[in-house]
Design a protein around this motif. Structure first.
Motif, PDB file in Angstrom:
ATOM      1  N   UNK A  42      21.888  29.113  26.805  1.00 31.26           N
ATOM      2  CA  UNK A  42      21.174  27.916  27.028  1.00 31.26           C
ATOM      3  C   UNK A  42      20.706  27.613  25.539  1.00 31.26           C
ATOM      4  N   UNK A  43      19.922  28.260  24.823  1.00 33.44           N
ATOM      5  CA  UNK A  43      19.406  27.858  23.637  1.00 33.44           C
ATOM      6  C   UNK A  43      20.637  27.753  22.632  1.00 33.44           C
ATOM      7  N   UNK A  44      21.545  28.546  22.597  1.00 33.54           N
ATOM      8  CA  UNK A  44      22.776  28.399  21.824  1.00 33.54           C
ATOM      9  C   UNK A  44      23.246  26.869  22.106  1.00 33.54           C
ATOM     10  N   UNK A  45      23.375  26.546  23.402  1.00 35.14           N
ATOM     11  CA  UNK A  45      24.000  25.132  23.430  1.00 35.14           C
ATOM     12  C   UNK A  45      23.121  24.062  23.026  1.00 35.14           C
ATOM     13  N   UNK A  46      21.832  24.107  23.068  1.00 31.87           N
ATOM     14  CA  UNK A  46      21.004  23.060  22.318  1.00 31.87           C
ATOM     15  C   UNK A  46      21.216  23.292  20.816  1.00 31.87           C
ATOM     16  N   UNK A  47      21.325  24.504  20.445  1.00 33.05           N
ATOM     17  CA  UNK A  47      21.544  24.665  18.818  1.00 33.05           C
ATOM     18  C   UNK A  47      23.011  23.745  18.564  1.00 33.05           C
ATOM     19  N   UNK A  48      23.905  24.030  19.398  1.00 31.90           N
ATOM     20  CA  UNK A  48      25.308  23.422  18.890  1.00 31.90           C
ATOM     21  C   UNK A  48      25.260  22.040  19.252  1.00 31.90           C
ATOM     22  N   UNK A  49      24.522  21.585  20.269  1.00 32.54           N
ATOM     23  CA  UNK A  49      24.218  20.055  20.403  1.00 32.54           C
ATOM     24  C   UNK A  49      23.489  19.262  19.017  1.00 32.54           C
ATOM     25  N   UNK A  50      22.366  20.123  18.666  1.00 31.41           N
ATOM     26  CA  UNK A  50      21.538  19.691  17.475  1.00 31.41           C
ATOM     27  C   UNK A  50      22.594  19.767  16.449  1.00 31.41           C
TER      28      UNK A  50
END
Length: 126
Positions: A42-50
């Motif tokens: 989930x944190x990686x998904x946030x990182x990719x969106x950012x």
């Protein structure tokens, strides 16, 4: 469980010579790593969106950490799977759940319920 009886359920297979303490320990390690892998994804998904959506590198450091956590999750699946005599296909399928956000949380619940029942059944038969 008698000396020659093998206990087989959908959760896996246990033999009378298997150390249930090691199975329980492997299950705990698996449960912890499944939750951590889910949160890490989930944190990686946030990182990719950012990164791709906002050209923001605030979480650029997270990818390598996620990779290490994913490897630990794979080790936990292998550890538990070998103790319960899972097939390689089953272990790879379980590892693939870590590619879909929140699916590892579902897997943790499913495996915990099945393996806990299997261990209790083995304990009551001994």
């Amino acid at each position: 469980m008698s000396e020659t009886q093998v206990l087989t359920t959908a959760a896996g297979e246990l033999r009378p010579t298997d150390d249930l303490g090691k199975v329980v320990g492997a299950l705990k390690f698996f449960r912890v790593m499944a939750v951590i892998a889910g949160i890490a994804l989930l944190i990686l998904c946030v990182e990719l969106i950012l990164h791709y959506g906002f050209d923001n590198e605030a979480l650029a450091w997270w990818s390598p950490i996620h990779g290490l956590l994913f490897m630990a999750f794979m080790a936990s699946v292998f550890n538990l799977g070998t103790k319960l005599r899972w097939t390689a296909v089953r272990m790879v399928g379980y590892i693939c759940t870590a590619f879909v956000p929140v699916l590892s949380f579902w897997l943790e619940r499913k495996v915990n319920a099945g393996v806990s029942a299997l261990v209790e059944q083995a304990r009551s038969g001994r």
